[in-house]
Design a protein around this motif. Structure first.
Motif, PDB file in Angstrom:
ATOM      1  N   VAL A  60       0.970  -1.631   0.004  1.00 12.06           N
ATOM      2  CA  VAL A  60       0.209   0.645   0.142  1.00 12.06           C
ATOM      3  C   VAL A  60       0.453   1.101   0.471  1.00 12.06           C
ATOM      4  O   VAL A  60       0.192   3.063   0.178  1.00 12.06           O
ATOM      5  N   GLY A  61       1.665   1.635  -0.267  1.00 11.72           N
ATOM      6  CA  GLY A  61       3.068   2.453  -0.272  1.00 11.72           C
ATOM      7  C   GLY A  61       3.395   2.965   1.196  1.00 11.72           C
ATOM      8  O   GLY A  61       3.742   4.462   0.877  1.00 11.72           O
ATOM      9  N   ARG A  62       2.692   2.567   2.068  1.00 16.85           N
ATOM     10  CA  ARG A  62       3.313   2.974   3.340  1.00 16.85           C
ATOM     11  C   ARG A  62       4.837   2.686   4.242  1.00 16.85           C
ATOM     12  O   ARG A  62       5.818   2.162   3.242  1.00 16.85           O
ATOM     13  N   ASP A  63       5.295   3.481   5.303  1.00 16.40           N
ATOM     14  CA  ASP A  63       6.404   2.751   5.961  1.00 16.40           C
ATOM     15  C   ASP A  63       6.061   1.815   6.573  1.00 16.40           C
ATOM     16  O   ASP A  63       5.424   1.582   7.110  1.00 16.40           O
ATOM     17  N   GLU A  64       7.310   0.938   7.107  1.00 16.17           N
ATOM     18  CA  GLU A  64       7.198  -0.042   7.593  1.00 16.17           C
ATOM     19  C   GLU A  64       6.832   0.863   8.995  1.00 16.17           C
ATOM     20  O   GLU A  64       8.174   1.425   9.957  1.00 16.17           O
ATOM     21  N   VAL A  65       6.305   0.167  10.779  1.00 17.64           N
ATOM     22  CA  VAL A  65       6.491   0.462  11.765  1.00 17.64           C
ATOM     23  C   VAL A  65       7.873  -0.109  12.285  1.00 17.64           C
ATOM     24  O   VAL A  65       8.102   1.079  13.162  1.00 17.64           O
ATOM     25  N   TRP A  66       8.544  -0.888  11.804  1.00 15.87           N
ATOM     26  CA  TRP A  66       9.943  -1.235  11.848  1.00 15.87           C
ATOM     27  C   TRP A  66      10.786  -0.584  11.914  1.00 15.87           C
ATOM     28  O   TRP A  66      11.592  -0.351  12.932  1.00 15.87           O
ATOM     29  N   THR A  67      11.395   0.469  10.990  1.00 13.91           N
ATOM     30  CA  THR A  67      12.120   1.217  11.407  1.00 13.91           C
ATOM     31  C   THR A  67      11.396   2.372  11.201  1.00 13.91           C
ATOM     32  O   THR A  67      11.800   3.139  12.044  1.00 13.91           O
ATOM     33  N   ARG A  68      10.254   3.011  10.772  1.00 14.53           N
ATOM     34  CA  ARG A  68       9.724   4.010  11.231  1.00 14.53           C
ATOM     35  C   ARG A  68       9.728   4.364  12.631  1.00 14.53           C
ATOM     36  O   ARG A  68       9.444   5.533  12.994  1.00 14.53           O
ATOM     37  N   ASP A  69       8.522   3.190  13.256  1.00 11.98           N
ATOM     38  CA  ASP A  69       8.514   3.681  14.381  1.00 11.98           C
ATOM     39  C   ASP A  69       9.295   3.692  16.033  1.00 11.98           C
ATOM     40  O   ASP A  69       9.092   3.296  16.781  1.00 11.98           O
ATOM     41  N   GLY A  70      10.463   3.143  15.251  1.00 14.82           N
ATOM     42  CA  GLY A  70      12.376   2.723  16.030  1.00 14.82           C
ATOM     43  C   GLY A  70      11.813   1.399  16.324  1.00 14.82           C
ATOM     44  O   GLY A  70      13.237   0.860  17.314  1.00 14.82           O
ATOM     45  N   TRP A  71      10.772   0.416  16.574  1.00 18.15           N
ATOM     46  CA  TRP A  71      11.344  -1.294  16.163  1.00 18.15           C
ATOM     47  C   TRP A  71      12.953  -1.490  16.377  1.00 18.15           C
ATOM     48  O   TRP A  71      13.160  -2.694  16.814  1.00 18.15           O
ATOM     49  N   ALA A  72      13.351  -1.084  15.524  1.00 18.82           N
ATOM     50  CA  ALA A  72      14.021  -2.317  14.985  1.00 18.82           C
ATOM     51  C   ALA A  72      15.223  -1.373  15.435  1.00 18.82           C
ATOM     52  O   ALA A  72      16.373  -2.213  16.307  1.00 18.82           O
ATOM     53  N   ARG A  73      15.863  -0.150  16.105  1.00 17.77           N
ATOM     54  CA  ARG A  73      16.391  -0.069  17.223  1.00 17.77           C
ATOM     55  C   ARG A  73      16.307  -0.945  18.928  1.00 17.77           C
ATOM     56  O   ARG A  73      17.348  -0.844  19.484  1.00 17.77           O
ATOM     57  N   ARG A  74      15.066  -0.727  18.842  1.00 11.33           N
ATOM     58  CA  ARG A  74      14.648  -1.651  20.588  1.00 11.33           C
ATOM     59  C   ARG A  74      14.854  -3.250  19.758  1.00 11.33           C
ATOM     60  O   ARG A  74      15.656  -3.785  21.534  1.00 11.33           O
ATOM     61  N   PHE A  75      14.588  -3.647  19.202  1.00 13.36           N
ATOM     62  CA  PHE A  75      15.729  -5.189  19.121  1.00 13.36           C
ATOM     63  C   PHE A  75      16.408  -5.498  18.926  1.00 13.36           C
ATOM     64  O   PHE A  75      17.084  -6.014  19.831  1.00 13.36           O
ATOM     65  N   ASP A  76      17.866  -4.456  18.166  1.00 12.93           N
ATOM     66  CA  ASP A  76      18.758  -4.189  18.165  1.00 12.93           C
ATOM     67  C   ASP A  76      20.078  -5.813  17.208  1.00 12.93           C
ATOM     68  O   ASP A  76      20.224  -5.915  18.214  1.00 12.93           O
ATOM     69  N   LEU A  77      19.333  -6.279  16.209  1.00 11.79           N
ATOM     70  CA  LEU A  77      19.102  -7.435  16.022  1.00 11.79           C
ATOM     71  C   LEU A  77      20.765  -7.150  14.644  1.00 11.79           C
ATOM     72  O   LEU A  77      20.032  -6.378  14.158  1.00 11.79           O
ATOM     73  N   PRO A  78      21.266  -8.036  15.290  1.00 13.60           N
ATOM     74  CA  PRO A  78      22.543  -8.050  14.029  1.00 13.60           C
ATOM     75  C   PRO A  78      22.120  -8.361  12.357  1.00 13.60           C
ATOM     76  O   PRO A  78      22.845  -8.614  12.099  1.00 13.60           O
ATOM     77  N   PHE A  79      20.963  -7.803  11.918  1.00 10.01           N
ATOM     78  CA  PHE A  79      21.221  -7.976  10.959  1.00 10.01           C
ATOM     79  C   PHE A  79      20.414  -6.647  10.181  1.00 10.01           C
ATOM     80  O   PHE A  79      20.303  -5.383  11.092  1.00 10.01           O
ATOM     81  N   ASP A  80      20.290  -6.277   8.742  1.00  7.12           N
ATOM     82  CA  ASP A  80      19.788  -4.967   8.128  1.00  7.12           C
ATOM     83  C   ASP A  80      18.695  -4.741   8.525  1.00  7.12           C
ATOM     84  O   ASP A  80      17.960  -6.111   8.637  1.00  7.12           O
TER      85      ASP A  80
END
Length: 171
Positions: A60-80
């Protein structure tokens, strides 16, 4: 019932199913494996939310919650940041570690976003093509059903693992 209401009902089942599988578990149970290469509950919960988040956003052409809302930082996984779990090795599966609160927080955030997407759609939107790599091309409606089914399968797998761990005294 119209198609959008049906999809809202389907997506509304993902969060509660994942919650029953994850809620209240500690790190040992969340990262336990039924065999050395099995998926963990933590990975299954993360992956079901990541896949849903990435695919619904792309469709639908939206940003992912993962990056937009900071979940990637909270999980701090060793992946892109674009990793969703697809094709990951057993070693990578074992690197997904998060508390039940963080896992379910992300699952919930993705559910809220998906509900918002579904509420914004008209029935005609579901016929729009989103992937021409298939024959016939995949429509938005077909993609949304596929994403929900995949998420529910993974939530069910997590529930199964939890049940085995509880029956064997490991949870």
């Amino acid at each position: 019932m119209d198609a959008r209401a049906l999809l809202e009902d389907l997506y509304g089942r993902i969060g509660p199913t994942a919650t029953r599988a994850v809620e209240g578990l500690g790190d040992d149970a969340l990262t336990a494996r039924l065999d050395p290469e099995a998926n963990t509950i933590a990975w299954l919960a993360w992956h079901l939310a990541r896949s849903q988040d990435a695919q619904v956003a792309a469709a639908v052409g939206r940003d992912e919650v993962w990056t937009r809302d900071g979940w990637a930082r909270r999980f701090d996984l060793p992946f892109d940041d674009d990793a969703s779990g697809y094709g990951q090795s057993p070693e990578e599966v074992g690197q997904v570690r998060a508390s039940d609160d963080v896992l379910l927080g992300y699952v919930h955030a993705v559910q809220v976003e998906s509900h918002d997407v579904l509420a914004s759609l008209a029935d005609d939107d579901l016929d729009r093509g989103v992937d021409d790599a298939w024959d016939p091309p995949v429509t938005l409606g077909v993609r949304l059903v596929s994403v929900a089914v995949d998420a529910l399968e993974h939530a069910g797998q997590a529930a199964y693992v939890r049940g085995v761990l509880e029956r064997t005294g490991r949870a």
